[in-house]
Design an enzyme around this catalytic site. Structure first.
Site, PDB file in Angstrom:
ATOM      1  N   HIS A 110      95.202  51.732  17.495  1.00  0.00           N
ATOM      2  CA  HIS A 110      96.287  52.159  16.728  1.00  0.00           C
ATOM      3  C   HIS A 110      97.491  51.163  16.238  1.00  0.00           C
ATOM      4  CE1 HIS A 110      94.899  56.668  16.919  1.00  0.00           C
ATOM      5  NE2 HIS A 110      94.616  56.224  18.248  1.00  0.00           N
TER       6      HIS A 110
ATOM      7  N   ARG B 273      90.111  63.721  26.994  1.00  0.00           N
ATOM      8  CA  ARG B 273      91.127  62.957  27.342  1.00  0.00           C
ATOM      9  C   ARG B 273      91.838  63.225  28.595  1.00  0.00           C
ATOM     10  NH1 ARG B 273      91.133  65.890  22.672  1.00  0.00           N
ATOM     11  NH2 ARG B 273      91.602  64.980  20.750  1.00  0.00           N
TER      12      ARG B 273
ATOM     13  N   GLU C  11      95.552  58.319  28.514  1.00  0.00           N
ATOM     14  CA  GLU C  11      94.732  59.043  27.141  1.00  0.00           C
ATOM     15  C   GLU C  11      95.253  58.028  25.896  1.00  0.00           C
ATOM     16  OE1 GLU C  11      96.810  62.665  26.405  1.00  0.00           O
ATOM     17  OE2 GLU C  11      98.526  62.175  27.504  1.00  0.00           O
TER      18      GLU C  11
ATOM     19  N   CYS D 299      65.297  52.239  12.736  1.00  0.00           N
ATOM     20  CA  CYS D 299      66.694  52.499  11.722  1.00  0.00           C
ATOM     21  C   CYS D 299      67.502  51.578  11.960  1.00  0.00           C
ATOM     22  CB  CYS D 299      67.108  53.805  12.386  1.00  0.00           C
ATOM     23  SG  CYS D 299      65.941  54.936  12.477  1.00  0.00           S
TER      24      CYS D 299
ATOM     25  N   CYS E 239      67.266  58.207  13.092  1.00  0.00           N
ATOM     26  CA  CYS E 239      65.976  58.773  14.014  1.00  0.00           C
ATOM     27  C   CYS E 239      66.307  59.179  15.326  1.00  0.00           C
ATOM     28  CB  CYS E 239      64.813  58.423  13.884  1.00  0.00           C
ATOM     29  SG  CYS E 239      64.010  57.290  15.130  1.00  0.00           S
TER      30      CYS E 239
ATOM     31  N   CYS F 233      61.669  54.663  18.629  1.00  0.00           N
ATOM     32  CA  CYS F 233      61.724  53.675  19.614  1.00  0.00           C
ATOM     33  C   CYS F 233      61.751  53.920  21.074  1.00  0.00           C
ATOM     34  CB  CYS F 233      62.931  52.595  19.150  1.00  0.00           C
ATOM     35  SG  CYS F 233      64.565  53.285  19.501  1.00  0.00           S
TER      36      CYS F 233
END
Ligand SMILES: Cc1cc2nc3c(=O)[nH]c(=O)nc-3n(C[C@H](O)[C@H](O)[C@H](O)COP(=O)(O)OP(=O)(O)OC[C@H]3O[C@@H](n4cnc5c(N)ncnc54)[C@H](O)[C@@H]3O)c2cc1C
Ligand SMILES: Cc1cc2nc3c(=O)[nH]c(=O)nc-3n(C[C@H](O)[C@H](O)[C@H](O)COP(=O)(O)OP(=O)(O)OC[C@H]3O[C@@H](n4cnc5c(N)ncnc54)[C@H](O)[C@@H]3O)c2cc1C
Lengths: 426, 476
Positions: free
Chosen positions: B49, B310, B336, B402, B437, B442
């Protein structure tokens, strides 16, 4: 950069049939790239019967079916690389792959056949809420654990989705001593083959709960149960019908998605309904010289159809490489999925490519219908029509059209595949 | 006897341990789970942030800003994926501009100086998929996105490489204090230490209570998310927040550092601190609210969903400091949001609090802030990759199709400083199984590699520790 006439991506039934046919038709230089450690694709984990009735006229297991094509590949001396993963295809028909002996390498091809098969839809794609414990597998993964690794994923099982793999696994796990409590299907009908419902569920008294789905998953570490509920006509769960079913394993057999990440990156046009490339009647994609066949083009229920379709792709690639019958790409007839039809393959026909006597259109209906006619129509003119007592989305349908009729259709016109009921005119 | 024991191997505990590992101290971090980052630190929005949101003067504001400024350097030292994408708070009515102005002023007070209010045209140019109803937005160029479990893992590994110890599956259940020594009762026996740091996340009130400190409570507040396939990763270019209204805080839509699209979270107060289940109501709320920002969000792209909790503290701010009952017990509680952003700054602050309460911090000359970089096969240049294959053919064997993760990558994740011990731990370290997937192809191979590397049978390989086994027994 190494140059090869034809690179086939994927060594499943589609890739093998295409490669064999292309070689038969005169392409000397063919190479199959396969990421697993053997040829055969998904068939390697199918130890059950039910393959080959149409193509070979006898009932084989998946493994036996694959073995016949692997034999052909060997007899025709078609080279292949195993444990070789294709990373990228360029629209200029370069193929980049990696394996443990050569590292990363790029091949320049004259033509490419896409035969990468498909993957299974997962829990995430369904967005089933709840906890995230172990014990939730796609049916194909469970099949791999059982048939290839020799391990049981669990002992009390609920199966969501009545696709063929789920049905086959219901029987397999029962035979291995697990208790399969039920198969839940969201729709009012099963998407699996009727013979699988009879042989895999009915024969073992496993209930098939139509109009039911799993609405929540429980258990923090290992799965402890699922909540199953009936759904209304809009496929919305009815809360009062919710029922907790204890189980340690949930198998998902909720559909297959063609694996077209490579195709997408190569700039090949994809059909949002099939999730496969848009192809013409020769199985050529929107990029000239790149063909697609098998489950990468659309999901098949019978491998026999895969083999036929892939031979066509192999032959077309051969013609392209040898410069025979290469059509002018501008003149096309659009094949449209009309009333009651979910999709068609091919999605278009190139007028100049009608060198064979007939063209086969594969398609799936959108729902279960009784006493209908399947028809191919251009304007008011019905080219073929077939009566059917019952059609279901689970079984692929075909219509065979005469090339001579198709030649009559003007470029740009639509060929509509549709479902007709007896009330209608004509 | 340890100088310091840190309870909790989340991002907070990891950065505290890393900070303390700069000094000549014996340090132990304990966590009840089978891996680091198994609590809130693995399931959050992964945003660094900018710092305009927190109330000026609070620890949240102070440490957010400081953490944000540190993050670039930290990400280099710790080899963590971090992108300073910038963020936008979008607003769907012209009047909202006043509230955006307020946010901007608040940001300025906190020390975020580059905030900018932008109009509809510029907004659409920056974010072509934004809703036509979005008329104005607050642009914060210094916001970014990071990989939260990589950040936690690498910080903890760096601490361990600098001498800290880590004990997993070690749950604290009781604390006694006698003659300047804490006696900790744990599932791995009694542990003694001189200072105790409480970084137990959701359970930091429980840990405080074990020491007779009832000064705060932590309440869980759930947030649910959906994650979309990589083909949607550039659907938005920045973190897109919504201006909170009386109807709710809104949900965010953001690319992730790995190129997926993340959508969420909602906010629901719950009672059960272990309840990270998703709900159909929560998931549809998240999707519907996100569509206010990006109406064309395609739910067919969803590959998985998850929820995080949180740790909402009863004081409203981060609770960092000595316990009122014992100044050798230091809390880093109520962490948090923006706890992930603030973590490096929290680490520094806790070291400082320890020092003020008598812990001697003596520099360790051989401290190294860097961790050894590991380049996964797929991120190598073609020639590097070829070299790697020559040395170790496992670099040429793709296990996860993937995400293009090789066998070598997976083996390395098991052999690293804090090695993976289960399938989810491999997944968090390598991304094997994180793709479209979701491990369908895998996971059998990963189970096989774990079994071989750890020398345990298939049936003992788990998804995420405990009883989460994959396979029960051999077939007949
Ligand atoms: C469980 C199950 C049960 C079935 N039961 C029956 C039945 O009873 N009867 C019947 O007739 N049909 C059945 N089918 C259908 C039939 O087997 C499939 O339609 C057929 O196998 C599809 O063939 P394919 O070659 O298109 O795909 P696949 O068999 O999936 O082969 C694709 C190959 O491409 C490889 N590949 C993909 N991407 C790459 C890449 N990037 N680089 C290199 N290689 C790549 C894959 O490893 C794979 O080997 C069943 C299918 C399944 C899954
Ligand atoms: C929905 C959501 C979104 C968020 N988004 C962001 C964001 O975008 N940006 C941001 O900066 N922050 C965000 N946060 C906040 C951030 O995720 C947290 O502040 C941070 O992860 C807290 O880390 P932690 O180490 O304090 O707690 P945790 O990661 O929960 O670690 C605590 C650890 O303590 C262990 N533990 C507990 N009790 C015991 C015991 N008795 N014995 C042993 N071990 C114990 C637990 O197992 C756990 O591993 C978000 C949080 C949530 C929930």
């Amino acid at each position: 950069m190494k140059e090869v006439d034809l690179v086939v991506i994927g060594g499943g039934p589609a890739g093998m049939a295409a490669a064999v046919k292309a070689k038969e038709k005169g392409v000397q230089d063919v190479l199959i790239l396969e990421r697993e450690n053997s040829l055969g694709g998904i068939l390697n984990q199918c130890i059950h019967n039910g393959f080959g009735l149409h193509y070979f006229g006898e009932e084989l297991t998946g493994l036996e079916y694959a073995a016949r094509f692997i034999d052909k590949v060997h007899r025709m001396n078609i080279p292949y690389c195993l444990e070789t993963m294709v990373l990228n295809i360029g629209s200029d028909k370069t193929v980049t792959a990696v394996n443990s002996t050569e590292g990363v390498f790029t091949i320049k091809a004259k033509s490419i056949i896409l035969a990468m098969g498909c993957r299974e839809r997962t829990r995430g794609a369904l967005n089933i809420p709840g906890t995230r414990p172990s014990g939730i597998y796609t049916a194909g993964t469970a099949q791999k654990y059982v048939n290839i690794y020799g391990y049981m994923p669990g002992k009390s099982v609920v199966i969501l989705g009545s696709g063929d793999i789920g049905l086959i696994m219901a029987r397999r796990l029962t035979l291995e001593g697990a208790e399969v409590k039920m198969v839940c299907e969201l729709l009012p009908y099963s998407s699996g083959l009727t013979r699988n419902i009879v042989q895999c569920l009915d024969d073992y008294n496993i209930p098939l709960k139509l109009n039911h789905t799993v609405v929540a998953v429980h258990g923090k570490e290992r799965l402890e149960g699922v909540t199953v509920a009936e759904v209304d006509q809009n496929r919305k769960p009815i809360p009062e019908t919710a029922e907790f079913v204890p189980c340690d394993t949930l198998l998902l057999s909720v559909g297959l998605i063609p694996e077209n990440e490579l195709s997408r990156d190569a700039g090949i046009e994809l059909d949002p309904v099939t999730s496969g490339p848009v192809v013409d009647a020769r199985m050529e994609t929107s990029v000239e010289g790149i063909f697609a066949c098998g489950n990468v083009a659309h999901v098949h229920d019978l491998v026999d159809n895969v083999s036929n379709e892939s031979e066509l792709a192999g032959e077309s690639a051969a013609e392209y490489i040898l410069g025979i019958n290469v059509p002018d790409r501008s003149e096309t007839i659009v094949v449209k999925a009309g009333n009651g039809i979910r999709y068609t393959v091919p999605q278009l026909i190139r007028k100049q490519s009608l060198s064979r006597d007939t063209v086969k259109i594969f398609f799936r209906v959108a729902d279960v219908y009784r006493n209908v006619r399947l028809a191919a129509r251009c304007g008011n003119n019905i080219l073929v029509e077939r009566k059917r007592i019952k059609v279901t989305p689970g079984e692929m349908e075909t219509l065979e059209l005469k090339s001579q009729d198709l030649r009559e259709i003007n470029a740009g016109e639509e060929l509509v595949i549709e479902l007709r009921t007896d009330g209608e005119g004509h | 006897m340890y100088d310091v024991v840190v309870v909790g191997a989340g991002v907070t505990g990891a950065f505290i341990a890393r900070e303390l590992s700069k000094y000549r101290l014996s340090i132990l971090v304990i966590d009840k789970e089978s891996d680091v980052a198994m609590g809130t630190s693995k399931a959050n929005s992964a945003i660094v942030h900018a710092g305009y949101d927190a109330v000026p003067g609070t620890l949240k504001a102070l440490l957010n800003i400081r953490g944000n400024k540190m993050m670039k350097r930290i990400s280099e030292e710790l080899d963590v994926s971090f992108k300073m994408t910038g963020s936008l708070v979008v607003c769907f009515s012209k009047d909202g501009i006043f509230e955006l102005e307020e946010l901007k002023i608040r940001g300025f007070k906190n020390g975020v100086e580059d905030l900018e209010i932008i109009g509809a045209d510029r907004l659409r140019e920056m974010e072509p998929n934004i809703s036509p109803n979005a008329v104005v937005a607050l642009y914060a160029p210094s916001a970014g996105i990071i990989c939260p479990y990589e950040l936690t893992l690498h910080a903890m590994e760096n601490a361990v490489e600098n001498g800290a110890e880590l004990k997993l599956e070690c749950e604290l259940s009781g604390i006694s204090y006698d003659r300047e020594v804490f006696r900790l009762e744990t599932t791995k026996g009694v542990i003694e230490c001189r200072y105790l740091v409480n970084a137990a996340g959701l359970y930091s009130d429980t840990v405080a209570e074990m020491a007779g400190d009832h000064s705060f409570r932590i309440n869980p507040r759930k947030g649910e998310y959906v994650l979309l396939d990589k083909i949607y990763g550039s659907f938005v270019n920045r973190v897109i927040f919504q201006l909170p209204t009386d109807k709710g805080k809104g949900v965010l839509v953001t690319p992730t550092v790995d190129g997926n699209l993340l959508v969420g979270p909602n906010a629901e107060d719950i009672d059960d601190k272990t309840d990270t289940s998703t709900t159909s109501r929560g998931l549809s709320e998240v999707i519907n609210v996100a569509r206010l920002s990006v109406p064309s969000l395609d739910t067919r792209g969803i590959i998985t969903s998850f929820a995080g909790l949180r740790a909402t503290g009863s004081t409203g701010d981060f609770i960092i400091g000595p316990s009122p009952v014992n100044n050798k017990l230091i809390h880093a509680a109520g962490i948090e949001s923006p706890g992930l952003t603030a973590a490096p700054a929290i680490g520094e602050m806790v070291a400082d609090v320890l020092k003020k309460n008598g812990l001697k911090l003596e520099d360790k000359p051989d401290y190294c802030p860097y961790i050894e970089k590991y380049t996964p096969s797929r991120k190598m240049s073609e020639s590097q990759w070829n070299e790697a294959v020559k040395k170790d053919p496992a670099h040429g064997r793709i296990v996860c199709r993937c995400e293009k993760i090789t066998e070598a990558d997976i083996v390395a994740s098991i052999r690293r400083t804090i090695g993976a011990r289960n399938v989810d731990a491999v997944k968090r370290r390598t991304r094997a199984g994180m793709g479209r997937c979701q491990g369908g192809f895998c996971s059998p191979r990963v189970v096989e590699i774990l079994s071989k590397e750890l020398g345990i049978p298939f049936e003992e390989v788990t998804k995420s520790g405990g009883k989460s086994v994959f396979l029960l027994k051999k077939t007949k």
